[in-house]
Design a protein around this motif. Sequence first.
Motif, PDB file in Angstrom:
ATOM      1  N   LYS A  56      -7.888 -48.222 -43.966  1.00  0.00           N
ATOM      2  CA  LYS A  56      -6.898 -48.158 -42.891  1.00  0.00           C
ATOM      3  C   LYS A  56      -7.021 -49.366 -41.954  1.00  0.00           C
ATOM      4  O   LYS A  56      -6.013 -49.933 -41.535  1.00  0.00           O
ATOM      5  N   LYS A  57      -8.262 -49.782 -41.631  1.00  0.00           N
ATOM      6  CA  LYS A  57      -8.463 -50.951 -40.767  1.00  0.00           C
ATOM      7  C   LYS A  57      -7.917 -52.206 -41.433  1.00  0.00           C
ATOM      8  O   LYS A  57      -7.281 -53.023 -40.799  1.00  0.00           O
ATOM      9  N   ASN A  59      -9.313 -55.033 -42.639  1.00  0.00           N
ATOM     10  CA  ASN A  59      -9.863 -56.381 -42.608  1.00  0.00           C
ATOM     11  C   ASN A  59     -10.708 -56.641 -43.860  1.00  0.00           C
ATOM     12  O   ASN A  59     -11.253 -55.723 -44.457  1.00  0.00           O
TER      13      ASN A  59
END
Length: 141
Positions: A56-57, A59
């Motif tokens: 979800k983040k 990076n």
Amino acid sequence: LINALVFAHNQVGIESVSENNYVKASNHFLQALELNDQDTIAQYNLFLVEGHMFLKKGNKNGLWDGIEKYTHAASLRPDLGEPHYWISQIYIKIGDTDFDLILESYEKSLSLTMNQELLSRAEKGYSETLKRKKKLDEFWR
């Protein structure tokens, strides 16, 4: 009593995952593990949830950490395809033209047990990725 509490925490955690509430789910799986650190249901689901949070983040470094979490989940339940499906989603997010890794993850997930919804998503994703790979291969001929 302890087994009942572990079961309850796992159930609430699983329900929280279905609602995409990963923080709540993580807390419940951790509470289940505090009561019984050998509970593989809580371990498996905690690894999945942690992987979901990294996905979800989005990076780059976190995505590689997500693959590690899903791999740990897969080692706990080698009969389930869900972790491999999520690994394919991370590979797509990392770079959607690394077809070999994406297709390999889809193939692994499809060869194992998954719920019907995830199975349908994996079949569709596999088919679309295969089409994109063929199109790109044909372009470079």
